[in-house]
Structure formats: structure tokens, C-alpha cells
Design a protein around this motif. Structure first.
Motif, PDB file in Angstrom:
ATOM      1  N   PRO A 151      -0.979 -30.400   1.709  1.00  0.00           N
ATOM      2  CA  PRO A 151      -1.851 -31.529   2.092  1.00  0.00           C
ATOM      3  C   PRO A 151      -1.508 -32.042   3.489  1.00  0.00           C
ATOM      4  N   ASP A 152      -2.541 -32.354   4.243  1.00  0.00           N
ATOM      5  CA  ASP A 152      -2.409 -32.915   5.599  1.00  0.00           C
ATOM      6  C   ASP A 152      -1.881 -31.919   6.622  1.00  0.00           C
ATOM      7  N   ASP A 153      -1.732 -30.656   6.257  1.00  0.00           N
ATOM      8  CA  ASP A 153      -1.329 -29.655   7.236  1.00  0.00           C
ATOM      9  C   ASP A 153      -2.484 -29.438   8.211  1.00  0.00           C
ATOM     10  N   ARG A 154      -2.160 -29.320   9.475  1.00  0.00           N
ATOM     11  CA  ARG A 154      -3.187 -29.172  10.519  1.00  0.00           C
ATOM     12  C   ARG A 154      -3.536 -27.692  10.668  1.00  0.00           C
ATOM     13  N   ILE A 155      -4.485 -27.242   9.849  1.00  0.00           N
ATOM     14  CA  ILE A 155      -4.905 -25.842   9.896  1.00  0.00           C
ATOM     15  C   ILE A 155      -6.387 -25.763  10.221  1.00  0.00           C
ATOM     16  N   GLY A 156      -6.858 -24.534  10.414  1.00  0.00           N
ATOM     17  CA  GLY A 156      -8.273 -24.317  10.692  1.00  0.00           C
ATOM     18  C   GLY A 156      -8.569 -24.300  12.176  1.00  0.00           C
ATOM     19  N   LEU A 157      -9.848 -24.375  12.505  1.00  0.00           N
ATOM     20  CA  LEU A 157     -10.280 -24.341  13.910  1.00  0.00           C
ATOM     21  C   LEU A 157      -9.886 -25.650  14.579  1.00  0.00           C
ATOM     22  N   GLN A 158      -9.076 -25.562  15.640  1.00  0.00           N
ATOM     23  CA  GLN A 158      -8.626 -26.771  16.337  1.00  0.00           C
ATOM     24  C   GLN A 158      -9.275 -26.942  17.701  1.00  0.00           C
ATOM     25  N   LEU A 159      -9.798 -25.890  18.250  1.00  0.00           N
ATOM     26  CA  LEU A 159     -10.415 -25.994  19.569  1.00  0.00           C
ATOM     27  C   LEU A 159     -11.406 -24.863  19.748  1.00  0.00           C
ATOM     28  N   GLY A 160     -12.562 -25.183  20.374  1.00  0.00           N
ATOM     29  CA  GLY A 160     -13.544 -24.148  20.672  1.00  0.00           C
ATOM     30  C   GLY A 160     -14.540 -23.949  19.553  1.00  0.00           C
ATOM     31  N   THR A 161     -15.225 -22.823  19.604  1.00  0.00           N
ATOM     32  CA  THR A 161     -16.262 -22.500  18.628  1.00  0.00           C
ATOM     33  C   THR A 161     -16.067 -21.092  18.080  1.00  0.00           C
ATOM     34  N   LEU A 162     -16.508 -20.918  16.832  1.00  0.00           N
ATOM     35  CA  LEU A 162     -16.516 -19.593  16.213  1.00  0.00           C
ATOM     36  C   LEU A 162     -17.907 -18.967  16.255  1.00  0.00           C
ATOM     37  N   GLN A 163     -18.875 -19.701  16.789  1.00  0.00           N
ATOM     38  CA  GLN A 163     -20.255 -19.214  16.839  1.00  0.00           C
ATOM     39  C   GLN A 163     -20.468 -18.343  18.074  1.00  0.00           C
ATOM     40  N   LYS A 164     -19.726 -17.239  18.109  1.00  0.00           N
ATOM     41  CA  LYS A 164     -19.835 -16.317  19.243  1.00  0.00           C
ATOM     42  C   LYS A 164     -19.249 -14.980  18.839  1.00  0.00           C
ATOM     43  N   ASP A 165     -19.593 -13.944  19.597  1.00  0.00           N
ATOM     44  CA  ASP A 165     -18.990 -12.632  19.398  1.00  0.00           C
ATOM     45  C   ASP A 165     -17.534 -12.676  19.858  1.00  0.00           C
ATOM     46  N   ILE A 166     -16.686 -11.988  19.123  1.00  0.00           N
ATOM     47  CA  ILE A 166     -15.269 -11.948  19.467  1.00  0.00           C
ATOM     48  C   ILE A 166     -14.897 -10.532  19.882  1.00  0.00           C
ATOM     49  N   LYS A 167     -14.538 -10.388  21.150  1.00  0.00           N
ATOM     50  CA  LYS A 167     -14.121  -9.083  21.663  1.00  0.00           C
ATOM     51  C   LYS A 167     -12.634  -8.836  21.386  1.00  0.00           C
ATOM     52  N   HIS A 168     -11.839  -9.899  21.461  1.00  0.00           N
ATOM     53  CA  HIS A 168     -10.381  -9.732  21.399  1.00  0.00           C
ATOM     54  C   HIS A 168      -9.750 -10.948  20.724  1.00  0.00           C
ATOM     55  N   VAL A 169      -9.002 -10.701  19.650  1.00  0.00           N
ATOM     56  CA  VAL A 169      -8.236 -11.737  18.956  1.00  0.00           C
ATOM     57  C   VAL A 169      -6.763 -11.530  19.288  1.00  0.00           C
ATOM     58  N   MET A 170      -6.062 -12.621  19.593  1.00  0.00           N
ATOM     59  CA  MET A 170      -4.618 -12.527  19.822  1.00  0.00           C
ATOM     60  C   MET A 170      -3.889 -13.386  18.792  1.00  0.00           C
ATOM     61  N   ILE A 171      -2.844 -12.822  18.201  1.00  0.00           N
ATOM     62  CA  ILE A 171      -2.037 -13.524  17.210  1.00  0.00           C
ATOM     63  C   ILE A 171      -0.793 -14.073  17.901  1.00  0.00           C
TER      64      ILE A 171
END
Length: 371
Positions: A23-43
Motif C-alpha cells: 500500500p502507498d508504494d509509488r508504482i506505475g507510470l510516473q512521467l510521460g505517456t504510454l499512448q505512443k509507439d515504443i522503439k526502445h525500452v531501457m530497464i
């Protein structure tokens, strides 16, 4: 074909479902948008300015990190502050940031399992149970001609697990009735005509974390324009999920020997050790990050040693008094997740025939220098 941002995250949440987070953990999308094509993901483990520079240089659209970049509520966003510069670079470069934290720690096959495996800890259970997974009963009515196709779809999507058994289902023959109305495009029958069709009632168990995935697979395989199905919440619970892992060491070792294994296998230059280096250890607990507060839980589970980061002075004194050994590799030992998540996510996206590239950040975000 490139994956949309939301498709990437749907894959990621199969590994680390959001409902598993504390509970209260800060997870999920924190900045930007996911409504776009993703060419490259970095972990990445952390999102620092150096990590963002690496992302910009390599054409990254989405960073999936373990530690949040926005942990406390922002009172303002000034771009002349250290973190303000980071946010500005991310926004100007259109790089989204998604956080997977305690849900990645807790999940089976996640952070703490990777660390336990690296240290030779076997037959593990959680150091401290957090919650039990909710289960649902999926009931769907399928024409007999497509029964096997729909059954295969839901089971291959992960439904039907009961304890140590997989592919569990119940299937019963019967008949269904329906009358297609104006505007419908029925798979069987005609508009205005009452139809009676041989169908199979298919039942199976679905964990909450994959409910959406299973339903989508079922609807995709089902031939009807409007599939008839129900989801019932069940009183019985599924897997118990928890923080940390504790189990037997592959073979008894001394505290000094295990400390060397921690340094080598978690790729850390130094560790802090509490206890006699010659103490023989048979059972070990590991908790990624700062796990000092779980010292007593580890002892209750029978651990001879706790491997975790950020141990404070008084916790170390308490451990000495209690006879528990501790190995502290620091918080940065969690960087084991970078390569592990990158490989897992790349396999998932490839299985869906996406051309999106996945890589692990090469930046070392360890803030301490050991003199």
C-alpha cells in the motif's frame, strides 16, 4: 511492428502485477505517456541524470525502473534543481518513466527469487507474508465445435492452476438458446429466429493478476459475437505472496564464505558483516533493498543469516544480541533486476512479434565510494 506503451506495460505487469505492491508504494507510470509507439525500452534500477543521458543517447522511449523518481508529492517543478533537470530532460526527450517496485520484489520469479537463486538459497518461502492472491471462477458457454479452441486459449493464458496442478477445468455438455436481434451478425442462426445450440459449459480458476489477460484470450478465441460468460469471486485464496525469501543453503557454508558469494554473485565490491566469520550457516534469508525491519521475521523462519541492505547501527547490535548473522551488500545490490527484467520483457515482446528493443542500463548508480 512496434509495441504501444500500454502493450509493453501489460507484458511487464504479467511479471509484476500492480495489485501485488505494498500500500502507498509509488508504482506505475510516473512521467510521460504510454499512448505512443515504443522503439526502445531501457530497464534501470534508479533514474538519475546519467541514466537519462544514456536513454537519450540510445534512443529510449520508455524507462522501466525499480526506484521511483517521484516519491513525495511535488510542491513545484523548477528546472534549475538537480531533479528538476532530470524531469526536464525526460519531458523534452519524450521519455516515459514507469516504476515497478515492491510488486517486483514480492512476485514469484521476481527480485527476491533472483537474489535467492544467485546466493544458492533453495526451497524458499517468504520471509514475511503480505497478502494472498484473490481467485475468480470463470464460466463461459461455448459451442461444441469451438470448445477445445477456447479451452486451450484460457489455459494457455494462465488459468486453471490449483496448487501444484495446472490446466484444471470442468466441462459439461448442454444446450443454449438465443434469438439474434436486428443489427446482430450471429455466428450461428439468423435474426428473429430462436436458436437452440449444443454448447459446453467451461469452468476454470483465474487469479486476479491475470484476469484481464485470460478474458481477452477467451474472447479472441470465442466464435460468438457476444460471448456469454461470468466471473465469480471465490472465498478460497490463491498463492501467498510476501517480501523476502528464506530457505536452505545449497550446502552449509561459513559466514565468510557466504559473504564472498554475495560479493561475487551480486556484483558488489564490499559488504558489511555482522557476526563471527567462522559461523556455519545452513539457512539464509535475503531481502532486496532495506530489510533490517524484517530481522525478527527472518529469525522466526529459522534463518541463520539475513542478507539485506542499509542495516543501521542499532539493528546490527540487536542482531548480535539475538545471534543472527547479517551480510549487508548495500541497496545497489538490487541492480540484479536490470538484466533479469530486460531478458524477460524482451522474450515476452518477441513472443507477441513486436520489434521493440529492450536493453538494461549500463550506468552504475551506486552513490557510495568505498575508500
Amino acid at each position: 511492428m512496434l509495441a504501444k506503451g500500454q502493450a509493453v506495460i501489460q507484458c511487464m505487469e504479467q511479471l509484476a502485477p500492480k495489485h501485488a505492491a505494498e500500500p502507498d508504494d509509488r508504482i506505475g507510470l510516473q512521467l510521460g505517456t504510454l499512448q505512443k509507439d515504443i522503439k526502445h525500452v531501457m530497464i534501470a534500477l534508479d533514474v538519475t541524470e546519467e541514466v537519462v543521458d544514456e536513454a537519450v543517447k540510445t534512443g529510449v522511449d520508455l524507462i522501466i525502473a525499480h526506484h521511483a523518481i517521484i516519491y513525495r508529492p511535488l510542491k513545484g517543478l523548477q528546472t534549475d534543481t538537480p531533479m528538476g533537470k532530470v524531469y526536464e530532460k525526460l519531458i523534452k526527450s519524450d521519455i516515459a518513466v514507469y516504476i515497478s517496485h515492491t510488486n517486483l520484489d514480492i512476485t514469484e520469479g521476481g527480485m527476491n527469487d533472483w537474489m535467492a537463486e544467485a546466493l544458492g538459497i533453495e526451497n524458499t518461502v517468504s520471509v514475511q507474508d503480505v497478502h494472498q492472491e484473490s481467485l475468480f471462477k470463470l464460466v463461459v458457454f461455448v459451442p461444441k465445435s469451438h470448445h477445445q479452441e477456447v479451452l486451450d486459449a484460457v489455459l494457455n493464458a494462465g488459468a486453471g492452476h490449483l496448487g501444484q496442478y495446472s490446466h484444471c477445468s470442468f466441462n459439461m455438455d448442454g444446450f443454449g438458446t438465443f434469438m439474434p436481434q436486428e443489427g446482430s451478425e450471429p455466428f450461428i442462426g439468423q435474426q428473429g429466429s430462436l436458436e437452440r445450440v449444443n454448447e459446453v459449459r467451461l469452468e476454470t480458476i483465474v487469479p486476479k493478476g491475470i484476469q484481464k489477460k485470460v478474458v481477452q484470450a477467451m474472447l479472441k478465441a470465442h466464435p460468438y459475437e457476444e460471448a456469454a460468460y461470468d466471473l465469480y469471486p471465490l472465498e478460497q485464496k490463491g498463492r501467498t505472496l510476501g517480501l523476502g525469501r528464506v530457505g536452505e543453503l545449497r550446502e552449509p557454508v561459513t559466514l565468510k564464505q557466504l559473504a564472498e558469494t554475495v560479493k561475487q554473485n551480486l556484483d558488489v565490491p564490499h559488504v558489511r558483516v555482522v557476526g563471527n566469520p567462522d559461523t556455519l550457516l545452513k539457512k539464509a534469508a535475503v531481502i532486496g533493498g532495506s530489510g533490517g525491519k524484517f530481522m525478527h521475521a527472518a529469525m522466526f523462519r529459522g534463518a541463520d543469516v539475513l542478507v539485506t541492505g542499509d542495516i543501521d547501527y542499532h539493528t546490527a547490535l540487536d542482531a548480535v544480541a539475538a545471534g543472527l548473522c547479517i551480510i549487508d551488500p548495500g541497496h545497489n545490490a538490487e541492480k540484479i533486476m536490470k538484466e533479469k527484467v530486460a531478458l524477460w520483457l524482451a522474450d515476452q515482446l518477441q513472443a507477441h512479434r513486436y520489434d521493440t528493443l529492450v536493453s538494461a542500463s549500463k550506468v552504475n548508480t551506486e552513490p557510495f565510494t568505498f575508500m
